[in-house]
Enzyme design. Structure first.
Site, mmCIF file in Angstrom:
data_model
loop_
_atom_site.group_PDB
_atom_site.id
_atom_site.type_symbol
_atom_site.label_atom_id
_atom_site.label_comp_id
_atom_site.label_asym_id
_atom_site.label_seq_id
_atom_site.Cartn_x
_atom_site.Cartn_y
_atom_site.Cartn_z
ATOM 1 N N LYS A 205 27.507 -33.416 23.241
ATOM 2 C CA LYS A 205 27.737 -34.847 23.411
ATOM 3 C C LYS A 205 27.536 -35.673 22.149
ATOM 4 O O LYS A 205 28.281 -36.605 21.894
ATOM 5 C CB LYS A 205 26.803 -35.380 24.504
ATOM 6 C CG LYS A 205 27.189 -34.887 25.889
ATOM 7 C CD LYS A 205 26.306 -35.540 26.921
ATOM 8 C CE LYS A 205 26.420 -34.856 28.275
ATOM 9 N NZ LYS A 205 25.250 -35.162 29.106
ATOM 10 N N HIS B 53 18.997 -41.438 25.281
ATOM 11 C CA HIS B 53 19.891 -42.509 24.828
ATOM 12 C C HIS B 53 19.345 -43.897 25.184
ATOM 13 O O HIS B 53 19.904 -44.905 24.778
ATOM 14 C CB HIS B 53 21.275 -42.358 25.482
ATOM 15 C CG HIS B 53 22.077 -41.225 24.943
ATOM 16 N ND1 HIS B 53 22.764 -41.291 23.755
ATOM 17 C CD2 HIS B 53 22.304 -39.982 25.425
ATOM 18 C CE1 HIS B 53 23.396 -40.150 23.541
ATOM 19 N NE2 HIS B 53 23.135 -39.335 24.538
ATOM 20 N N GLU C 292 18.565 -35.638 28.375
ATOM 21 C CA GLU C 292 19.522 -36.064 27.349
ATOM 22 C C GLU C 292 19.922 -37.518 27.569
ATOM 23 O O GLU C 292 20.088 -38.285 26.626
ATOM 24 C CB GLU C 292 20.785 -35.192 27.387
ATOM 25 C CG GLU C 292 20.560 -33.798 26.839
ATOM 26 C CD GLU C 292 21.692 -32.852 27.211
ATOM 27 O OE1 GLU C 292 22.850 -33.322 27.287
ATOM 28 O OE2 GLU C 292 21.417 -31.668 27.434
#
Lengths: 327, 327
Positions: A120, A194, A190
């Protein structure tokens, strides 16, 4: 003849990938590695048995007849399973250097074939771009960013761009709904990485209880804006637009399998006739993250296999190669 | 170094293609042929001058310095313009055997490079599929069905299919609005040929007055259902679904540049988890047919050039190769 496929990583994503492969005539799952072992059978592994072994004993290394416990499972599997045509790297994206380090293991092993990731972050893809020459020299065809986003939606942006002389913005907004976050422990960390105030390191270091506490505060919702997502670099590499014009955000509901919004890609640009317009690609709400990510990954694996057969090696991305439907 | 491009056919579509190319750094328009002549300049043709010559005197053969009148313009141009990397065949789709006959001219000429068409009918694409071996043997990389539909929307279907284990339907619905049908005489006759009671032959034989009279009856609107469109065979070839599951229809307003509906592609299927869902790709209304068709065609020409450079020849389709953005 079917394509012999390996899966590295056997968490939520790897298991979903295995289940998806069970329905395919053109691909056979022959190899799996997880943290504590690997399983290999040249004529094909039984998906249900592999998942049962993993769930009961923590590793496919315990799969009867075909499993081997190992603390160096990826290297051992590569050395053992020489006839694998391609691997899907269903590995955690964290740490950020992990995917490139696995790619280096393949380069060093002398194995030749197709590797596909659903990576990603922009910075993770940059590390793979740096390996491009090495991959080519070692006859590996590496397909990067081949999940949903980057992946399916980046490919849609690449196609949408064709109507325009100049691309002004690419906006990707995803909705993810999962009934129970614990089935996707790595993916949720994950996502948390962010969020404002979190980093890859702090998110990875969180205990399950800490994740639980955080989600309690947000009622199970994770809202993400301006994420570091490799869609930007993949589109920039093709000259479609500067990476600053690509934005990725989304809403993850960790307590409800229904998506909080429809995942979509909007590309806005100016045509050669001077008109400003927007093309939109919207995913059906009923398609899960697993279907969108793993379906794409194997579509790109098949496309990579065609390239490899033509002796085309090196690094390719979801934005520049058409995924091929796997029956 | 730029890609040297030729355009065959200089009606509405060919002229739009030339205008679009005028804004591109990566491509140079060096060759044009129409029914009565051709123009060629290795360093590039002036698009405005070429269009002015065509409009004033009926052929680019009258373009000062670079034009040559000819009744065998395509063959003469191929023989003259040996350095053209790729041609966009912006030719009428009628008669239905025309595109394949032009492909045969290229095969016989010994020229090597990329050919791109924006052909529509299944039966026309089938003729090109039959030429696949000959094209490969003569080192021609031929990209077929590379307009809007088939083309842009077929590619979107190819990508959308990745989320599904089984594809149930692909429905393409287009809206086209043009201010004045007379600018697209050939295209409108192709549309009429799809209407109940008309055939390719009867539509092609219609005088302008007859077309005008027909459009008068429908208030300028042409409604088309279950059209013979090559999207079906392109998706079937890739194993995505049987051609009977692909339907194409649309509404053309010949008196209003505003589209009567938004052009879209809906792909419905079943995921590996058993969920039925629909992905949708919708084109912005402000993008013209010219922008969608010609933009895609040159994106596929660039992709075809990459294949040709790697010595990959033969027939490819918009559904299997990713178009590459042309700056």
């Amino acid at each position: 003849m079917t394509i012999k496929v390996g899966i590295l990583g056997f968490g939520g994503l790897g298991q979903a990938a295995a289940k998806l492969l069970a329905g395919k005539q053109e691909m056979t799952l022959v190899a799996i590695a997880d943290r504590d072992g690997y399983a290999y059978s040249s004529s094909g592994l039984n998906v249900s048995a592999a998942i049962a072994a993993y769930q009961a004993k923590g590793s496919v290394g315990h799969l009867e007849s075909y499993g081997t416990a190992s603390q160096d499972s990826i290297a051992n599997l590569i050395a053992t399973a020489r006839d694998v045509d391609g691997y899907f790297l269903a590995l955690p994206n964290l740490p950020n250097t992990f995917m490139a380090s696995v790619a280096r293991q393949f380069i060093q092993s002398g194995w030749q074939g197709v590797l596909v990731d659903a990576i990603k972050r922009t910075s993770a893809v940059e590390q793979l771009i740096d390996l491009s020459g090495d991959l080519a020299a070692h006859r590996i065809t590496y397909m990067t960013g081949c999940g949903a986003t980057p992946g399916l939606l980046t490919a849609a942006a690449s196609i949408a761009a064709q109507s325009f002389a100049e691309v002004h913005s690419v906006e990707i907004t995803f909705g993810v709904g999962i009934a129970n976050w614990a089935a996707y422990r790595a993916t949720i960390r994950e996502d948390i990485a962010h969020m404002p105030g979190y980093s890859v390191e702090t998110a990875q270091a969180m205990t399950d209880a800490e994740v639980e506490a955080l989600l309690e505060k947000t009622n199970g919702i994770i809202t993400l804006e301006n994420m570091e997502h490799a869609d930007d670099i993949l589109l920039e590499r093709l000259g479609i637009c500067d990476r600053s014009r690509v934005t990725v955000g989304g809403v993850v509901d960790t307590r409800n399998p229904k998506k909080p919004l429809s995942t979509n890609m909007k590309l806005t640009g100016r045509t050669f006739e001077g008109k400003i317009s927007t093309h939109t690609f919207t995913l059906g709400d009923e398609t899960s993250m697993a279907a969108n990510v793993c379906g794409s990954a194997f579509g790109y694996l098949k496309a990579g296999k065609m390239l490899h057969q033509r002796h085309i090696h090196g690094l390719f991305t979801s934005a520049e190669v058409m995924p091929l439907f796997v029956r």
